[in-house]
Design an enzyme around this catalytic site. Structure first.
Site, PDB file in Angstrom:
ATOM      1  N   ALA A 197       0.839  -1.102   0.115  1.00 59.52           N
ATOM      2  CA  ALA A 197      -0.004   0.052   0.116  1.00 59.52           C
ATOM      3  C   ALA A 197       0.996   1.159  -0.054  1.00 59.52           C
ATOM      4  O   ALA A 197       2.036   0.953   0.194  1.00 59.52           O
ATOM      5  CB  ALA A 197      -1.060  -0.061   1.415  1.00 59.52           C
ATOM      6  N   GLU A 247      -2.006  -9.445  -0.503  1.00 56.66           N
ATOM      7  CA  GLU A 247      -3.251  -9.739  -0.021  1.00 56.66           C
ATOM      8  C   GLU A 247      -4.100  -9.438  -1.481  1.00 56.66           C
ATOM      9  O   GLU A 247      -5.063 -10.249  -1.624  1.00 56.66           O
ATOM     10  CB  GLU A 247      -3.624  -8.456   0.735  1.00 56.66           C
ATOM     11  CG  GLU A 247      -3.262  -8.567   2.160  1.00 56.66           C
ATOM     12  CD  GLU A 247      -3.369  -7.470   3.087  1.00 56.66           C
ATOM     13  OE1 GLU A 247      -3.991  -7.527   4.253  1.00 56.66           O
ATOM     14  OE2 GLU A 247      -3.042  -6.309   2.819  1.00 56.66           O
ATOM     15  N   GLY A 302      -0.201  -5.343   0.909  1.00 52.91           N
ATOM     16  CA  GLY A 302      -1.448  -5.202   0.084  1.00 52.91           C
ATOM     17  C   GLY A 302      -1.333  -6.059  -1.209  1.00 52.91           C
ATOM     18  O   GLY A 302      -2.276  -6.425  -1.777  1.00 52.91           O
ATOM     19  N   GLU A 357       3.794  -5.938   7.484  1.00 51.58           N
ATOM     20  CA  GLU A 357       2.994  -4.775   8.111  1.00 51.58           C
ATOM     21  C   GLU A 357       3.741  -4.605   9.517  1.00 51.58           C
ATOM     22  O   GLU A 357       3.668  -3.371  10.106  1.00 51.58           O
ATOM     23  CB  GLU A 357       1.546  -4.884   8.275  1.00 51.58           C
ATOM     24  CG  GLU A 357       1.248  -4.659   7.020  1.00 51.58           C
ATOM     25  CD  GLU A 357       0.855  -6.026   5.824  1.00 51.58           C
ATOM     26  OE1 GLU A 357       0.218  -5.987   4.935  1.00 51.58           O
ATOM     27  OE2 GLU A 357       1.606  -7.096   6.363  1.00 51.58           O
TER      28      GLU A 357
END
Length: 263
Positions: free
Chosen positions: A69, A117, A114, A137
């Protein structure tokens, strides 16, 4: 079909597959809100397009699928905004996971945070041998917020998922294949060709059967085994009301190739 382009995402149809390419190579294809919104727009268009049989998600360039992200944007969020952003990401990736058409991730490089994911939300993952995966993260004092804490353990098991999430370290494509995070690994130079050949093979199958199979697998993961088996039987029965089932069985008995029409 000519390529369609929004600010950060490209879309084109190759054969009967809708290819969605995250195109922010200067940012290693990092996901910000705008990029995710554009991804969803193209995904929904592909799902609604009768000429598109399946979707492919990949990243531009040869370094990154999606490297995570946009950290700069996230650093300015307060707790309430962060929770809302997490729910936005989750709902967006649900569009891919719950697609009635197969969704293939062509992982061409870093798939971190992300990006990992995003790959997890796809139905099948084919990776270049140069790809790298991880949920880093924890190194930012965070946890995965786009479905990683839920989809990863369902795919590779709780222990392996926690090992990746708690340690925040990257694994290579070979290790991702070993633990079941990806379904196959190919040389980087052969990734696009391999994915295109894979989509051609899937496009030759019954789209109705594929949709029912996706529905059975996804719904079954959310209920008890007994309920999931009842759902499977019901979906199995529904297939018998389709022209595709008649064509498939007739072709088998007549020793010819089936020609499915999706009805």
């Amino acid at each position: 079909m000519s390529e369609q382009r929004s600010a950060n995402v490209r879309y084109e149809i190759r054969d009967s597959a809708g290819w969605i390419t995250i195109d922010r190579p200067a940012k290693l294809n990092a996901l910000d809100r705008r990029t995710v919104e554009e991804l969803v727009v193209h995904a929904r268009a592909a799902i609604d397009d009768a000429d598109v049989r399946l979707l492919v998600v990949t990243g531009a360039g040869d370094k990154a699928f999606v490297a995570g992200a946009d950290i700069r944007a996230m650093a300015e969020m307060d707790p309430r905004e962060a929770q809302q952003f997490s729910r936005f990401l989750q709902r967006s990736l649900d569009v891919l996971e719950r697609s009635p058409k197969p969704v293939v991730a062509a992982v061409n490089g870093f798939a971190l945070g992300g990006g990992c994911e995003l790959a997890l939300a796809c139905h099948v993952r084919i990776a270049a041998d140069t790809a790298r995966f991880g949920q880093p993260e924890v190194n930012l004092g965070l946890i995965p917020g786009a479905g990683g804490t839920q989809r990863l353990p369902r795919l590779v098991g709780r222990g392996r998922a926690l090992d990746l999430i708690l340690g925040g370290e990257m694994i290579d494509a070979a290790e991702a294949l070993r633990i079941g995070l990806v379904e196959r690994v190919v040389p980087a130079a052969e990734l696009a060709e391999t994915v295109q050949e894979y989509t051609r093979r899937l496009s030759a199958k019954s789209p109705i059967a594929q949709t029912r199979a996706i529905e059975a697998v996804l719904s079954g993961s959310e209920v008890s085994l007994a309920e999931a088996l009842r759902s499977e039987a019901a979906l199995f029965g529904l297939c018998f009301a389709t022209d595709d089932m008649q064509e498939g069985t007739s072709a088998f008995l007549e020793k010819r190739k089936a020609s499915f029409r999706g009805r």
